[in-house]
Motif scaffolding. Structure first.
Motif, mmCIF file in Angstrom:
data_model
loop_
_atom_site.group_PDB
_atom_site.id
_atom_site.type_symbol
_atom_site.label_atom_id
_atom_site.label_comp_id
_atom_site.label_asym_id
_atom_site.label_seq_id
_atom_site.Cartn_x
_atom_site.Cartn_y
_atom_site.Cartn_z
ATOM 1 N N CYS A 33 0.795 -1.229 0.000
ATOM 2 C CA CYS A 33 0.000 0.000 0.000
ATOM 3 C C CYS A 33 0.828 1.282 0.000
ATOM 4 O O CYS A 33 0.335 2.343 0.380
ATOM 5 C CB CYS A 33 -0.948 0.004 1.195
ATOM 6 S SG CYS A 33 -2.180 -1.306 1.165
ATOM 7 N N GLY A 34 2.061 1.209 -0.441
ATOM 8 C CA GLY A 34 2.842 2.423 -0.656
ATOM 9 C C GLY A 34 3.801 2.795 0.457
ATOM 10 O O GLY A 34 3.796 2.236 1.542
ATOM 11 N N ASP A 35 4.626 3.770 0.130
ATOM 12 C CA ASP A 35 5.742 4.225 0.951
ATOM 13 C C ASP A 35 6.759 3.105 1.186
ATOM 14 O O ASP A 35 7.283 2.935 2.285
ATOM 15 C CB ASP A 35 5.276 4.843 2.274
ATOM 16 C CG ASP A 35 4.911 6.314 2.120
ATOM 17 O OD1 ASP A 35 5.000 6.840 0.990
ATOM 18 O OD2 ASP A 35 4.532 6.947 3.130
ATOM 19 N N SER A 36 7.050 2.394 0.101
ATOM 20 C CA SER A 36 8.145 1.430 0.159
ATOM 21 C C SER A 36 9.474 2.184 0.122
ATOM 22 O O SER A 36 10.455 1.740 0.681
ATOM 23 C CB SER A 36 8.083 0.446 -1.012
ATOM 24 O OG SER A 36 8.394 1.099 -2.230
ATOM 25 N N VAL A 51 1.381 0.360 -4.906
ATOM 26 C CA VAL A 51 0.971 1.709 -5.304
ATOM 27 C C VAL A 51 1.973 2.717 -4.755
ATOM 28 O O VAL A 51 2.791 2.400 -3.900
ATOM 29 C CB VAL A 51 -0.458 2.048 -4.809
ATOM 30 C CG1 VAL A 51 -1.489 1.162 -5.476
ATOM 31 C CG2 VAL A 51 -0.558 1.967 -3.294
ATOM 32 N N ARG A 52 1.863 3.922 -5.250
ATOM 33 C CA ARG A 52 2.774 4.996 -4.865
ATOM 34 C C ARG A 52 2.254 5.718 -3.628
ATOM 35 O O ARG A 52 1.104 6.130 -3.557
ATOM 36 C CB ARG A 52 2.906 5.984 -6.021
ATOM 37 C CG ARG A 52 3.921 7.066 -5.778
ATOM 38 C CD ARG A 52 4.093 7.932 -7.003
ATOM 39 N NE ARG A 52 5.137 8.912 -6.773
ATOM 40 C CZ ARG A 52 5.191 10.067 -7.375
ATOM 41 N NH1 ARG A 52 4.290 10.384 -8.290
ATOM 42 N NH2 ARG A 52 6.164 10.906 -7.118
ATOM 43 N N GLY A 53 3.123 5.865 -2.653
ATOM 44 C CA GLY A 53 2.802 6.638 -1.464
ATOM 45 C C GLY A 53 3.407 8.022 -1.535
ATOM 46 O O GLY A 53 4.127 8.355 -2.472
ATOM 47 N N ASN A 54 3.134 8.844 -0.543
ATOM 48 C CA ASN A 54 3.622 10.217 -0.549
ATOM 49 C C ASN A 54 5.140 10.308 -0.400
ATOM 50 O O ASN A 54 5.729 11.331 -0.714
ATOM 51 C CB ASN A 54 2.928 11.046 0.533
ATOM 52 C CG ASN A 54 3.107 10.477 1.927
ATOM 53 O OD1 ASN A 54 2.691 9.351 2.194
ATOM 54 N ND2 ASN A 54 3.711 11.233 2.812
ATOM 55 N N THR A 59 7.841 7.333 -10.030
ATOM 56 C CA THR A 59 6.508 7.565 -10.608
ATOM 57 C C THR A 59 6.010 6.377 -11.428
ATOM 58 O O THR A 59 4.924 6.448 -12.001
ATOM 59 C CB THR A 59 6.503 8.843 -11.471
ATOM 60 O OG1 THR A 59 7.482 8.696 -12.500
ATOM 61 C CG2 THR A 59 6.799 10.072 -10.636
ATOM 62 N N SER A 60 6.763 5.291 -11.469
ATOM 63 C CA SER A 60 6.305 4.085 -12.161
ATOM 64 C C SER A 60 5.171 3.404 -11.400
ATOM 65 O O SER A 60 4.398 2.648 -11.982
ATOM 66 C CB SER A 60 7.449 3.089 -12.339
ATOM 67 O OG SER A 60 8.484 3.662 -13.108
ATOM 68 N N TYR A 61 5.079 3.643 -10.110
ATOM 69 C CA TYR A 61 3.977 3.079 -9.325
ATOM 70 C C TYR A 61 2.681 3.795 -9.676
ATOM 71 O O TYR A 61 2.658 5.027 -9.787
ATOM 72 C CB TYR A 61 4.215 3.276 -7.825
ATOM 73 C CG TYR A 61 5.302 2.448 -7.216
ATOM 74 C CD1 TYR A 61 5.107 1.104 -6.934
ATOM 75 C CD2 TYR A 61 6.528 3.016 -6.887
ATOM 76 C CE1 TYR A 61 6.109 0.342 -6.341
ATOM 77 C CE2 TYR A 61 7.535 2.264 -6.300
ATOM 78 C CZ TYR A 61 7.317 0.927 -6.034
ATOM 79 O OH TYR A 61 8.305 0.183 -5.453
ATOM 80 N N PRO A 62 1.574 3.076 -9.777
ATOM 81 C CA PRO A 62 0.289 3.752 -9.965
ATOM 82 C C PRO A 62 -0.175 4.375 -8.644
ATOM 83 O O PRO A 62 0.226 3.929 -7.565
ATOM 84 C CB PRO A 62 -0.647 2.612 -10.378
ATOM 85 C CG PRO A 62 -0.060 1.388 -9.756
ATOM 86 C CD PRO A 62 1.439 1.613 -9.771
#
Length: 167
Positions: A33-36, A51-54, A59-62
């Motif tokens: 769920c992002g922020d990896s 997915v992309r977190g803040n 930017t390859s993550y949706p």
């Protein structure tokens, strides 16, 4: 069917590899769920639908992801674009718009599960930087007949808690 959900590892790649190795025989899907804070092509993210977190620069993550899983539709987002720290209502609307009956999100670093208006909301907490607890956590959602089971584990794989919801 079982789905492992993790979020907010903030650059700690090894824990993602450990979770895959620990659960690869029992879990059907791995969700992030992002922020990896890892690149989309990082080896640790291999096998995760993320997915992309803040805090994610790649930017390859949706921003969001919708997956069909054994008759269920899963909506995945980090949560920062849906104001999840204030209310689940914007996330609920986004999940409904996507036709999803499961919404997975992170961002707050606080683990929790709730069933509202025929949608299961699951935040796995943070596997690296938990808030409101000292337990680093992830979740496994188990879908059986007309039931949702959400099991929370710490980074060592020890069960923390479980929640049961009837569809």
């Amino acid at each position: 069917m079982k789905v492992l959900v993790v979020s907010d590892n903030h650059g700690e790649a090894e824990i993602l590899k450990q979770l895959k190795a620990r659960h690869k025989e029992e879990v059907d899907h791995f969700i992030h769920c992002g922020d990896s804070e890892l690149t989309f092509s990082d080896e640790a993210m291999n096998g995760y639908h993320g997915v992309r977190g803040n805090c994610d620069l790649d930017t390859s993550y949706p921003e969001t992801l919708t997956k069909e899983l054994s008759g269920h539709k899963l909506f995945v987002t980090h949560g920062h674009l849906h104001q999840i720290k204030s209310s689940l209502l914007p996330l609920k609307y986004a999940a409904e718009e996507a036709g999803a009956n499961i919404a997975c999100f992170g961002h707050s670093h606080i683990a929790g599960a709730e069933y509202m208006d025929n949608i299961l909301f699951v935040n796995p907490g943070s596997i690296s930087l938990p808030r409101m607890t000292t337990d680093k956590s992830y979740a496994i959602i188990e879908l059986k007949d007309k039931m949702f089971f959400v099991h929370y584990y710490n980074e060592k794989g020890e069960k923390l808690s479980s929640h049961t919801f009837e569809k």
